[in-house]
Each structure stands twice: as structure tokens, then as C-alpha cells.
Design a protein around this motif. Structure first.
Motif, short mmCIF file in Angstrom:
data_model
loop_
_atom_site.label_atom_id
_atom_site.label_comp_id
_atom_site.label_asym_id
_atom_site.label_seq_id
_atom_site.Cartn_x
_atom_site.Cartn_y
_atom_site.Cartn_z
N SER A 43 0.91 -1.05 0.02
CA SER A 43 -0.09 0.07 0.13
C SER A 43 0.79 1.29 -0.04
N ALA A 44 1.89 1.38 0.56
CA ALA A 44 3.05 2.41 0.70
C ALA A 44 3.52 2.76 -0.75
N ASP A 45 3.67 1.42 -1.52
CA ASP A 45 4.33 1.63 -3.00
C ASP A 45 3.08 2.09 -3.79
N VAL A 46 2.01 1.58 -3.75
CA VAL A 46 0.84 2.17 -4.36
C VAL A 46 0.60 3.42 -4.04
N GLN A 47 0.67 4.17 -3.02
CA GLN A 47 0.27 5.35 -2.61
C GLN A 47 1.51 6.36 -3.19
N SER A 48 2.81 5.72 -3.37
CA SER A 48 3.90 6.53 -3.89
C SER A 48 3.68 6.57 -5.38
N MET A 49 3.15 5.57 -5.83
CA MET A 49 2.96 5.64 -7.41
C MET A 49 1.65 6.57 -7.96
N VAL A 50 0.79 6.49 -7.27
CA VAL A 50 -0.30 7.53 -7.42
C VAL A 50 -0.04 9.04 -7.09
N ALA A 51 0.88 9.17 -6.24
CA ALA A 51 1.13 10.67 -6.17
C ALA A 51 2.02 11.15 -7.24
N SER A 52 3.10 10.33 -7.69
CA SER A 52 3.87 10.67 -8.84
C SER A 52 3.16 10.76 -10.09
N SER A 53 2.17 9.53 -10.11
CA SER A 53 1.32 9.80 -11.47
C SER A 53 0.30 11.15 -11.45
N GLY A 54 -0.14 11.40 -10.44
CA GLY A 54 -0.87 12.87 -10.25
C GLY A 54 -0.05 13.94 -10.71
N ALA A 55 1.02 14.11 -9.93
CA ALA A 55 2.16 14.99 -10.29
C ALA A 55 2.57 15.09 -11.76
N SER A 56 2.95 14.12 -12.50
CA SER A 56 3.14 13.98 -13.96
C SER A 56 1.93 14.44 -14.57
N SER A 57 0.78 14.06 -14.61
CA SER A 57 -0.30 14.34 -15.05
C SER A 57 -0.50 15.79 -15.15
N LYS A 58 -0.20 16.31 -13.92
CA LYS A 58 -0.58 17.95 -13.69
C LYS A 58 0.25 18.72 -14.58
N LEU A 59 1.72 18.21 -14.69
CA LEU A 59 2.62 18.88 -15.49
C LEU A 59 2.22 18.75 -16.86
N LEU A 60 1.92 17.37 -17.31
CA LEU A 60 1.51 17.13 -18.77
C LEU A 60 0.28 18.12 -19.10
N SER A 61 -0.51 18.20 -18.33
CA SER A 61 -1.68 18.94 -18.41
C SER A 61 -1.41 20.51 -18.59
N GLU A 62 -0.57 21.11 -17.87
CA GLU A 62 -0.11 22.46 -17.81
C GLU A 62 0.85 22.75 -19.27
N GLN A 63 1.51 21.42 -19.37
CA GLN A 63 2.30 21.54 -20.86
C GLN A 63 1.41 21.90 -22.06
N MET A 64 0.20 21.06 -21.77
CA MET A 64 -0.79 20.96 -23.26
C MET A 64 -1.49 22.18 -23.32
N ARG A 65 -1.51 22.93 -22.05
CA ARG A 65 -2.38 24.47 -22.27
C ARG A 65 -1.39 25.26 -22.42
N THR A 66 -0.16 25.18 -22.48
CA THR A 66 0.99 26.21 -22.71
C THR A 66 1.37 26.34 -24.02
N ASP A 67 1.73 27.28 -24.81
CA ASP A 67 2.13 27.49 -26.11
C ASP A 67 2.87 28.73 -26.25
N LEU A 68 3.84 28.92 -26.94
CA LEU A 68 4.65 30.16 -27.19
C LEU A 68 4.85 30.29 -28.47
N THR A 69 5.06 31.33 -29.23
CA THR A 69 5.16 31.68 -30.65
C THR A 69 6.07 32.84 -30.64
N VAL A 70 7.24 32.59 -31.57
CA VAL A 70 8.07 33.98 -31.76
C VAL A 70 7.36 34.33 -33.04
N VAL A 71 7.16 35.86 -32.68
CA VAL A 71 6.30 36.28 -33.92
C VAL A 71 7.01 37.40 -34.52
N ASN A 72 8.49 37.60 -34.59
CA ASN A 72 9.34 38.45 -35.28
C ASN A 72 9.32 37.86 -36.70
#
Length: 168
Positions: A43-72
């Protein structure tokens, strides 16, 4: 009554069936303790995996909503002869607010040190909101760049980047 208890005790001690039952009970208790220990570890291992999965999905979600364009205009990048800086304009075309201080700039694959990049927002704000344009005054080495094709890459704090090839 005391004689009766001691007699029952002696009968119990001399009974082989009782020895087997006691042995089985000890093994059963040991198995239960072992099973509880395994469940606690898993159960300790499962909790650790769930926490890391949540953090990586948050980062992925943030990356999907972020976009930059050089407009020169890639054919004509503004260059200031006095301060020896190139000026690049980067638009936040995503849906997230970004912090300009955490922007990383690379020119031709070479990291430009933060002290060689002057970052400012066109409207003077401190938060880079969607639709806002960020002005980057970049000192390159060599300054000015050799004539020819070059590439700038601008990365946000979450790793999402925008790039553009340009000529000098």
C-alpha cells in the motif's frame, strides 16, 4: 476444583492433538502477521505511484495548455548597434499564465545566460498572460551574429517551448 484443573492440565499436556492445534495456531498467527506486513508495504508503494502519477499528469496538463510563438519577421530581426542586442517578440498563445523570469533562451543551441537577456512585457505587467507579447533583448556571442541562418528557442518554466529560424 484445583485438583480438577491440574488434572485437566495434565491431560492437555499429554494430548498430542493439543500440540498439533497449538502449532497450527502459532503458524496461523505468524501467517497473519506476515500478510499484514506485505499489505502495508504494497500500500505504501501504491500510494507513492499514485502521487507521482498525479504530479506528472498535472505537468502534462499544464504543458498541453501552454504554447509560445516567436512572432518576429524571420528575415528582419531588430539589432541595436549600441547595446549589441537582438530584439525578439514572443507571444503567449496558450491558455496558462506564465512567469517571465523563468523563461530560458537558446540561440543556435547555446544557452544565453539570464544576465544577457532583458525580459519585459509590452504592457509592463509582471505576469505573462495569454495573448501578451514578451520582449526579449538578447546579447549573443558573437555580437552581432555571423551572417546566415540561425535559430532561437524560448522555453517556459514547464518546459514548453517555441522556436524560430531567422537570418542575419
Amino acid at each position: 476444583m484445583i485438583i480438577m484443573l491440574s488434572t485437566d492440565r495434565m491431560k492437555l499436556l499429554n494430548n498430542n492433538d493439543a500440540e498439533t492445534a497449538v502449532t497450527h495456531m502459532i503458524f496461523f498467527i505468524a501467517a497473519i502477521i506476515l500478510a499484514i506486513s506485505v499489505v502495508a508495504l504494497i500500500s505504501a508503494d501504491v500510494q507513492s505511484m499514485v502521487a507521482s502519477s498525479g504530479a506528472s499528469s498535472k505537468l502534462l496538463s499544464e504543458q498541453m495548455r501552454t504554447d509560445l510563438t516567436v512572432v518576429n519577421d524571420p528575415e528582419m530581426i531588430p539589432y541595436n548597434e549600441v547595446s549589441k542586442t537582438y530584439t525578439f517578440y514572443v507571444k503567449n498563445t496558450g491558455k496558462t499564465e506564465l512567469v517571465p523570469e523563468y523563461v530560458t533562451v537558446l540561440v543556435d543551441g547555446i544557452l544565453i545566460a539570464p544576465e544577457n537577456v532583458d525580459i519585459s512585457l509590452v504592457d509592463g505587467d509582471v505576469v505573462w498572460r495569454p495573448g501578451d507579447i514578451l520582449t526579449l533583448d538578447v546579447v549573443t556571442v558573437p555580437a552581432p551574429l555571423d551572417p546566415g541562418d540561425h535559430r532561437i528557442l524560448v522555453a517556459a518554466e514547464n518546459g514548453k517551448s517555441g522556436a524560430m529560424s531567422f537570418k542575419t
